[in-house]
Design a protein around this motif. Structure first.
Motif, PDB file in Angstrom:
ATOM      1  N   GLN A 176       0.657  -1.198  -0.016  1.00 46.23           N
ATOM      2  CA  GLN A 176       0.507   0.015  -0.227  1.00 46.23           C
ATOM      3  C   GLN A 176       1.036   1.417  -0.337  1.00 46.23           C
ATOM      4  OE1 GLN A 176      -3.022   0.259   3.251  1.00 46.23           O
ATOM      5  NE2 GLN A 176      -3.711  -2.060   2.872  1.00 46.23           N
ATOM      6  N   HIS A 177       1.893   1.077   0.520  1.00 47.58           N
ATOM      7  CA  HIS A 177       2.777   1.996   0.527  1.00 47.58           C
ATOM      8  C   HIS A 177       4.222   2.133  -0.156  1.00 47.58           C
ATOM      9  CE1 HIS A 177       0.976   1.935   4.599  1.00 47.58           C
ATOM     10  NE2 HIS A 177       0.256   3.235   4.259  1.00 47.58           N
ATOM     11  N   CYS A 178       4.195   1.510  -1.198  1.00 55.01           N
ATOM     12  CA  CYS A 178       5.665   1.356  -2.027  1.00 55.01           C
ATOM     13  C   CYS A 178       4.640   2.010  -3.652  1.00 55.01           C
ATOM     14  CB  CYS A 178       5.987   0.493  -2.065  1.00 55.01           C
ATOM     15  SG  CYS A 178       5.459  -0.884  -3.328  1.00 55.01           S
ATOM     16  N   ARG A 179       5.951   1.968  -4.781  1.00 55.53           N
ATOM     17  CA  ARG A 179       5.675   3.032  -5.582  1.00 55.53           C
ATOM     18  C   ARG A 179       5.498   1.717  -7.116  1.00 55.53           C
ATOM     19  NH1 ARG A 179       8.483   5.533  -8.421  1.00 55.53           N
ATOM     20  NH2 ARG A 179       6.548   7.225  -9.493  1.00 55.53           N
ATOM     21  N   ILE A 180       5.242   0.578  -6.824  1.00 53.98           N
ATOM     22  CA  ILE A 180       6.873  -0.095  -8.055  1.00 53.98           C
ATOM     23  C   ILE A 180       4.929  -0.286  -9.422  1.00 53.98           C
ATOM     24  CG2 ILE A 180       4.712  -2.134  -6.932  1.00 53.98           C
ATOM     25  CD1 ILE A 180       8.212  -2.099  -8.377  1.00 53.98           C
ATOM     26  N   ASP A 181       4.393  -0.195  -8.764  1.00 51.23           N
ATOM     27  CA  ASP A 181       3.325   0.105  -9.703  1.00 51.23           C
ATOM     28  C   ASP A 181       4.171   1.476 -10.424  1.00 51.23           C
ATOM     29  OD1 ASP A 181       2.656   1.764  -7.526  1.00 51.23           O
ATOM     30  OD2 ASP A 181       0.828   1.378  -8.105  1.00 51.23           O
ATOM     31  N   GLU A 182       3.544   2.713 -10.128  1.00 49.71           N
ATOM     32  CA  GLU A 182       4.288   3.401 -10.872  1.00 49.71           C
ATOM     33  C   GLU A 182       5.774   3.778 -11.317  1.00 49.71           C
ATOM     34  OE1 GLU A 182       3.522   8.051  -8.366  1.00 49.71           O
ATOM     35  OE2 GLU A 182       2.424   6.071  -6.724  1.00 49.71           O
ATOM     36  N   PHE A 183       6.620   3.596 -10.704  1.00 50.44           N
ATOM     37  CA  PHE A 183       8.098   2.722 -11.630  1.00 50.44           C
ATOM     38  C   PHE A 183       8.079   1.812 -12.660  1.00 50.44           C
ATOM     39  CE2 PHE A 183      11.950   0.024 -11.145  1.00 50.44           C
ATOM     40  CZ  PHE A 183      12.852   0.893 -11.353  1.00 50.44           C
ATOM     41  N   LEU A 184       7.132   0.670 -12.599  1.00 48.28           N
ATOM     42  CA  LEU A 184       7.519  -0.163 -14.105  1.00 48.28           C
ATOM     43  C   LEU A 184       6.583   0.807 -14.766  1.00 48.28           C
ATOM     44  CD1 LEU A 184       7.322  -3.130 -12.405  1.00 48.28           C
ATOM     45  CD2 LEU A 184       9.487  -2.450 -13.365  1.00 48.28           C
ATOM     46  N   LEU A 185       4.784   1.098 -14.408  1.00 46.96           N
ATOM     47  CA  LEU A 185       3.832   1.599 -15.545  1.00 46.96           C
ATOM     48  C   LEU A 185       3.530   2.933 -15.886  1.00 46.96           C
ATOM     49  CD1 LEU A 185       1.103  -0.233 -13.423  1.00 46.96           C
ATOM     50  CD2 LEU A 185       1.973  -0.981 -16.095  1.00 46.96           C
ATOM     51  N   GLN A 186       4.698   4.253 -15.412  1.00 51.18           N
ATOM     52  CA  GLN A 186       5.191   5.505 -15.706  1.00 51.18           C
ATOM     53  C   GLN A 186       6.366   5.336 -15.925  1.00 51.18           C
ATOM     54  OE1 GLN A 186       3.325   7.638 -13.219  1.00 51.18           O
ATOM     55  NE2 GLN A 186       1.488   6.058 -12.740  1.00 51.18           N
ATOM     56  N   ASP A 187       7.060   5.092 -14.941  1.00 53.12           N
ATOM     57  CA  ASP A 187       8.719   6.156 -14.735  1.00 53.12           C
ATOM     58  C   ASP A 187       9.767   5.268 -16.031  1.00 53.12           C
ATOM     59  OD1 ASP A 187       7.786   7.122 -12.856  1.00 53.12           O
ATOM     60  OD2 ASP A 187       8.968   6.342 -11.879  1.00 53.12           O
ATOM     61  N   ARG A 188       9.408   3.894 -16.048  1.00 52.48           N
ATOM     62  CA  ARG A 188      10.224   2.849 -16.765  1.00 52.48           C
ATOM     63  C   ARG A 188       9.661   2.090 -17.814  1.00 52.48           C
ATOM     64  NH1 ARG A 188      12.976   5.635 -15.017  1.00 52.48           N
ATOM     65  NH2 ARG A 188      15.072   5.190 -13.477  1.00 52.48           N
ATOM     66  N   ARG A 189       8.467   2.789 -18.020  1.00 54.74           N
ATOM     67  CA  ARG A 189       7.996   1.494 -18.910  1.00 54.74           C
ATOM     68  C   ARG A 189       7.909   1.308 -20.433  1.00 54.74           C
ATOM     69  NH1 ARG A 189       1.676   1.188 -19.059  1.00 54.74           N
ATOM     70  NH2 ARG A 189       1.483  -0.775 -20.451  1.00 54.74           N
ATOM     71  N   ALA A 190       8.247   2.339 -21.067  1.00 61.36           N
ATOM     72  CA  ALA A 190       9.108   1.926 -22.142  1.00 61.36           C
ATOM     73  C   ALA A 190      10.619   1.155 -21.940  1.00 61.36           C
ATOM     74  CB  ALA A 190      10.126   3.710 -22.880  1.00 61.36           C
ATOM     75  N   GLU A 191      11.211   0.753 -21.116  1.00 68.13           N
ATOM     76  CA  GLU A 191      12.005  -0.114 -20.683  1.00 68.13           C
ATOM     77  C   GLU A 191      11.467  -1.479 -20.751  1.00 68.13           C
ATOM     78  OE1 GLU A 191      11.924   3.026 -19.265  1.00 68.13           O
ATOM     79  OE2 GLU A 191      14.200   4.053 -18.956  1.00 68.13           O
ATOM     80  N   ALA A 192      10.552  -1.692 -19.779  1.00 72.52           N
ATOM     81  CA  ALA A 192      10.375  -2.945 -19.432  1.00 72.52           C
ATOM     82  C   ALA A 192       9.279  -3.515 -20.639  1.00 72.52           C
ATOM     83  CB  ALA A 192       8.900  -2.526 -18.336  1.00 72.52           C
ATOM     84  N   THR A 193       9.240  -1.791 -21.623  1.00 70.41           N
ATOM     85  CA  THR A 193       8.340  -2.737 -23.147  1.00 70.41           C
ATOM     86  C   THR A 193       9.504  -3.621 -23.841  1.00 70.41           C
ATOM     87  OG1 THR A 193       6.729  -1.226 -22.945  1.00 70.41           O
ATOM     88  CG2 THR A 193       6.725  -2.373 -25.392  1.00 70.41           C
ATOM     89  N   THR A 194      10.618  -3.163 -24.092  1.00 64.23           N
ATOM     90  CA  THR A 194      11.432  -3.454 -24.685  1.00 64.23           C
ATOM     91  C   THR A 194      11.757  -5.521 -23.892  1.00 64.23           C
ATOM     92  OG1 THR A 194      12.568  -1.089 -24.964  1.00 64.23           O
ATOM     93  CG2 THR A 194      14.041  -3.066 -25.755  1.00 64.23           C
ATOM     94  N   TYR A 195      11.970  -5.168 -22.851  1.00 64.75           N
ATOM     95  CA  TYR A 195      12.204  -6.127 -22.116  1.00 64.75           C
ATOM     96  C   TYR A 195      11.359  -7.423 -22.981  1.00 64.75           C
ATOM     97  CZ  TYR A 195      15.309  -4.064 -18.885  1.00 64.75           C
ATOM     98  OH  TYR A 195      16.487  -3.566 -18.223  1.00 64.75           O
ATOM     99  N   THR A 196      10.336  -6.731 -22.998  1.00 65.42           N
ATOM    100  CA  THR A 196       8.603  -8.017 -23.468  1.00 65.42           C
ATOM    101  C   THR A 196       8.690  -8.541 -24.798  1.00 65.42           C
ATOM    102  OG1 THR A 196       7.317  -6.389 -23.350  1.00 65.42           O
ATOM    103  CG2 THR A 196       7.500  -6.909 -21.613  1.00 65.42           C
ATOM    104  N   GLN A 197       9.388  -6.876 -25.339  1.00 62.48           N
ATOM    105  CA  GLN A 197       9.643  -8.044 -26.819  1.00 62.48           C
ATOM    106  C   GLN A 197      10.561  -8.516 -26.888  1.00 62.48           C
ATOM    107  OE1 GLN A 197       9.941  -3.146 -28.011  1.00 62.48           O
ATOM    108  NE2 GLN A 197       7.218  -3.550 -28.402  1.00 62.48           N
ATOM    109  N   GLN A 198      11.531  -8.368 -25.753  1.00 59.28           N
ATOM    110  CA  GLN A 198      13.210  -8.955 -26.800  1.00 59.28           C
ATOM    111  C   GLN A 198      12.534 -10.848 -26.241  1.00 59.28           C
ATOM    112  OE1 GLN A 198      16.207  -7.444 -24.318  1.00 59.28           O
ATOM    113  NE2 GLN A 198      17.717  -8.486 -24.709  1.00 59.28           N
ATOM    114  N   LYS A 199      12.434 -11.048 -25.615  1.00 60.18           N
ATOM    115  CA  LYS A 199      12.058 -12.338 -24.941  1.00 60.18           C
ATOM    116  C   LYS A 199      11.392 -12.736 -26.113  1.00 60.18           C
ATOM    117  CE  LYS A 199       7.352 -11.866 -22.819  1.00 60.18           C
ATOM    118  NZ  LYS A 199       6.871 -13.104 -23.758  1.00 60.18           N
TER     119      LYS A 199
END
Length: 284
Positions: A176-199
């Motif tokens: 409830q108090h962390c921001r892992i969702d914002e980190f992945l879905l906003q801050d680093r979404r482009a990089e995370a998407t690159t990983y999913t495409q790379q696999k």
């Protein structure tokens, strides 16, 4: 004159053996880093707490059960109840206890002596973990579990261990108090998407397997959103979180294959070190 040698940012896969590995493996890392500054993040420290310290505490309270009469009983019960990484943590604990028994042979005298020895081992480990490395203090995920500390000087240490474990295990409150969702879905979404495409273009083998599992978990988060973000899922993608949030001006040191795929798209300087098995069998 400034050195061209990069400063080192360590993954948990390097931090643990630097403190818990065999003498030969610890000597290997000393030769690699020498007097260079070795840094970690609060998130990396949390990963070590989760994978090692938390298991030691659980084993400690297992040994305290009235039905468990000896260390042997506790080990037998543990081997039947758990698998995988939880076994590795207790094997490393036993190696540490055996090393200490050379100077204090009474460690294994009775159950109470073993409990005291584990308390001292935990206190020593936590002190070393937080003094041996430089904490960058930077954690873009604002991980709540990373903020939970263990007071090694607590007068009632058993009660302090229970408090730490109970708070650390309250994953709903922590999430409830962390921001892992914002980190992945906003801050680093482009990089995370690159990983999913790379696999999808990678062969499935022992080298790529870990990365593909991480990318699959990331894809679920990207497709389903914040509702599927949890401490358990964060554990599955821990290597990705560490790579995405690593200081770009530092070299990320690791032993896991996954970073060989996680670091290049980020332009992250990194080095994969040999495993303990490789160091000992090949005499590296």
């Amino acid at each position: 004159m400034m050195s061209d040698e990069p400063s080192h940012f360590l993954d948990a896969s390097v931090v643990r053996p630097m403190l818990l590995g065999s003498y030969a493996y610890q000597q290997y890392f000393q030769s690699q880093f020498q007097k260079a500054q070795c840094s970690v993040s609060p998130y990396v420290l949390m990963e070590v707490h989760r994978s090692y310290l938390r298991n030691l505490i659980e084993f400690y309270f297992t040994l305290k059960l009235p039905q468990i009469l000896t260390l042997g009983d506790a080990l037998a019960y543990w081997s039947n109840r758990f698998q995988g990484s939880k076994h590795k943590a207790i094997q490393q604990m036993m190696a540490q206890l055996l090393d200490r028994s050379a100077d204090s042979p009474d460690i294994f005298q009775d159950k109470r002596s073993v409990l005291i020895a584990i308390e001292l081992l935990i206190q020593s480990f936590v002190t070393s973990l937080h003094s041996h490395f430089v904490n960058t203090g930077h954690d873009s995920t604002d991980c709540t579990r990373a903020k939970i500390t263990l007071n090694v000087e607590a007068e009632d240490f058993a009660a302090e261990l229970f408090r730490f474990a109970e708070t650390f295990d309250d994953v709903e409150q922590c999430r409830q108090h962390c921001r892992i969702d914002e980190f992945l879905l906003q801050d680093r979404r482009a990089e995370a998407t690159t990983y999913t495409q790379q696999k999808d273009s990678l062969p499935k083998n022992s080298q790529s397997r870990g990365f593909i599992k991480i990318a699959d978990a990331l894809q679920q988060i990207l497709e389903q959103g914040a509702d599927v973000c949890s401490c358990k899922r964060c554990e599955r993608i821990g290597d990705a979180v560490i790579a995405l949030d690593a200081p770009r001006e530092m070299q990320l040191d690791h032993t896991d294959h996954s970073f060989d795929y996680l670091c290049p798209p980020l332009g992250q300087l990194h080095q994969k070190h040999p495993s303990e098995v490789e160091v000992i069998t090949r005499g590296l």
